[in-house]
Design a protein around this motif. Structure first.
Motif, short mmCIF file in Angstrom:
data_model
loop_
_atom_site.label_atom_id
_atom_site.label_comp_id
_atom_site.label_asym_id
_atom_site.label_seq_id
_atom_site.Cartn_x
_atom_site.Cartn_y
_atom_site.Cartn_z
N UNK A 85 0.83 -1.21 0.00
CA UNK A 85 0.00 0.00 0.00
C UNK A 85 0.86 1.26 0.00
N UNK A 86 0.41 2.27 -0.70
CA UNK A 86 1.18 3.51 -0.81
C UNK A 86 1.27 4.24 0.53
N UNK A 87 2.44 4.72 0.85
CA UNK A 87 2.63 5.50 2.07
C UNK A 87 2.72 6.99 1.78
N UNK A 88 3.03 7.35 0.55
CA UNK A 88 3.14 8.76 0.20
C UNK A 88 2.67 8.96 -1.23
N UNK A 89 2.42 10.21 -1.59
CA UNK A 89 1.90 10.53 -2.92
C UNK A 89 2.78 9.99 -4.03
N UNK A 90 4.08 10.04 -3.83
CA UNK A 90 5.01 9.60 -4.87
C UNK A 90 4.88 8.11 -5.16
N UNK A 91 4.27 7.36 -4.26
CA UNK A 91 4.11 5.92 -4.46
C UNK A 91 2.94 5.57 -5.37
N UNK A 92 2.09 6.54 -5.68
CA UNK A 92 0.91 6.24 -6.49
C UNK A 92 1.34 5.80 -7.89
N UNK A 97 -2.96 0.93 -8.88
CA UNK A 97 -4.29 1.41 -8.50
C UNK A 97 -5.37 0.67 -9.30
N UNK A 98 -5.13 0.49 -10.58
CA UNK A 98 -6.10 -0.22 -11.41
C UNK A 98 -6.26 -1.67 -10.95
N UNK A 99 -5.17 -2.29 -10.53
CA UNK A 99 -5.25 -3.67 -10.06
C UNK A 99 -6.05 -3.76 -8.77
N UNK A 104 -10.66 -5.50 -5.85
CA UNK A 104 -11.42 -5.11 -4.67
C UNK A 104 -12.79 -4.51 -4.97
N UNK A 105 -12.98 -4.01 -6.19
CA UNK A 105 -14.23 -3.32 -6.51
C UNK A 105 -14.94 -3.94 -7.70
N UNK A 147 -4.77 3.44 -2.90
CA UNK A 147 -5.49 2.54 -3.79
C UNK A 147 -6.42 1.61 -3.02
N UNK A 148 -5.92 1.06 -1.93
CA UNK A 148 -6.73 0.12 -1.14
C UNK A 148 -7.91 0.85 -0.51
N UNK A 149 -7.66 2.00 0.11
CA UNK A 149 -8.75 2.76 0.71
C UNK A 149 -9.82 3.10 -0.32
N UNK A 150 -9.38 3.62 -1.46
CA UNK A 150 -10.34 4.08 -2.47
C UNK A 150 -11.14 2.92 -3.05
N UNK A 151 -10.46 1.77 -3.27
CA UNK A 151 -11.17 0.63 -3.85
C UNK A 151 -12.19 0.06 -2.87
#
Length: 235
Positions: A85-92, A97-99, A104-105, A147-151
């Motif tokens: 899971x991403x810890x900072x913006x640069x990890x996005x 995210x699509x995966x 998950x969704x 990504x996890x939170x949003x999905x």
């Protein structure tokens, strides 16, 4: 929990999914327990990223006995193949995210597309999806894990929408999201440092908790998110 009929566990090779299948089997309430997982051989293999696979699994259930009155989607992606899971913006990363959204969704949405129509139009039915407390927008106080939170937040919205639609078919139907807590499985393994032993549930304990929660719910609670202890989680 429900009237007689079959039950379906999607993700039955996972820690929680497998324990849920065993708990339902031991309960003896359902005539048949259908178990599906990506790692199972045909015809019980299911890949939530492949719509044809989901449709085939639903067709198998439809054609092999009593209709399901309980469907549980016990799947999820949090980390894989070195991705965390991403810890900072640069990890996005758009691919990661699509995966997350695919598994998950979108995958659970496909299960709903093909399995909800199999549920009877009369009598108590249950359609449940494993979500996560971190998918709550109102409860988000730490950020990160984008990504996890949003999905999972998107999944929670789908659960609400599916519940509204299903209530038009059957006034006794329940569609809910479930948060199992921190469970001793491979999904949580990299993130359990600092978790007190009393806050870490075994898979069988988590399954028993979720079965108990499902058994206590009423149709007026459809479309909502519930934790392992029965408490409601804000969206």
């Amino acid at each position: 929990m429900t009237d007689a009929g079959s039950a379906v566990i999607i993700g039955a090779s996972g820690g929680i999914g497998g324990a849920l299948a065993e708990a339902l089997h031991a309960d003896g309430r359902h005539d048949v327990i259908h178990r599906f997982a990506r790692s199972f051989p045909a015809p019980h293999r299911i890949d939530l990223t492949d719509e044809a696979s989901v449709a085939a699994a639903a067709a198998l259930v439809r054609d092999s006995g009593p209709p399901p009155r309980l469907v549980i989607v016990a799947t999820g992606l949090l980390h894989a193949e070195g991705r965390q899971p991403e810890r900072k913006l640069a990890d996005i990363d758009p691919d990661w995210m699509a995966r997350n959204f695919a598994v998950n969704t979108i995958g659970p949405a496909l299960v709903a597309k093909y399995f909800l129509p199999l549920l009877p139009r009369h009598g108590r039915t249950l359609f449940a999806m494993l979500s996560a407390r971190v998918g709550s927008i109102g409860d988000n106080r730490s950020g990160g894990w984008y990504s996890y939170r949003a999905s999972k937040a998107a999944l929670n919205q789908l659960v609400r929408s599916f519940a509204i639609a299903e209530a038009r078919r059957n006034a006794d139907a329940l569609v809910v999201a479930l948060h199992p807590g921190t469970v001793d499985t491979g999904l949580s393994a990299p993130f359990r440092r600092g978790v007190p032993p009393e806050n870490l549930a075994s898979a069988p304990t988590a399954a028993a908790n979720l079965v108990r929660v499902l058994g206590a719910l009423t149709p007026t609670q459809s479309g909502r998110i519930f934790a392992w202890d029965g408490g409601e989680i804000i969206p």
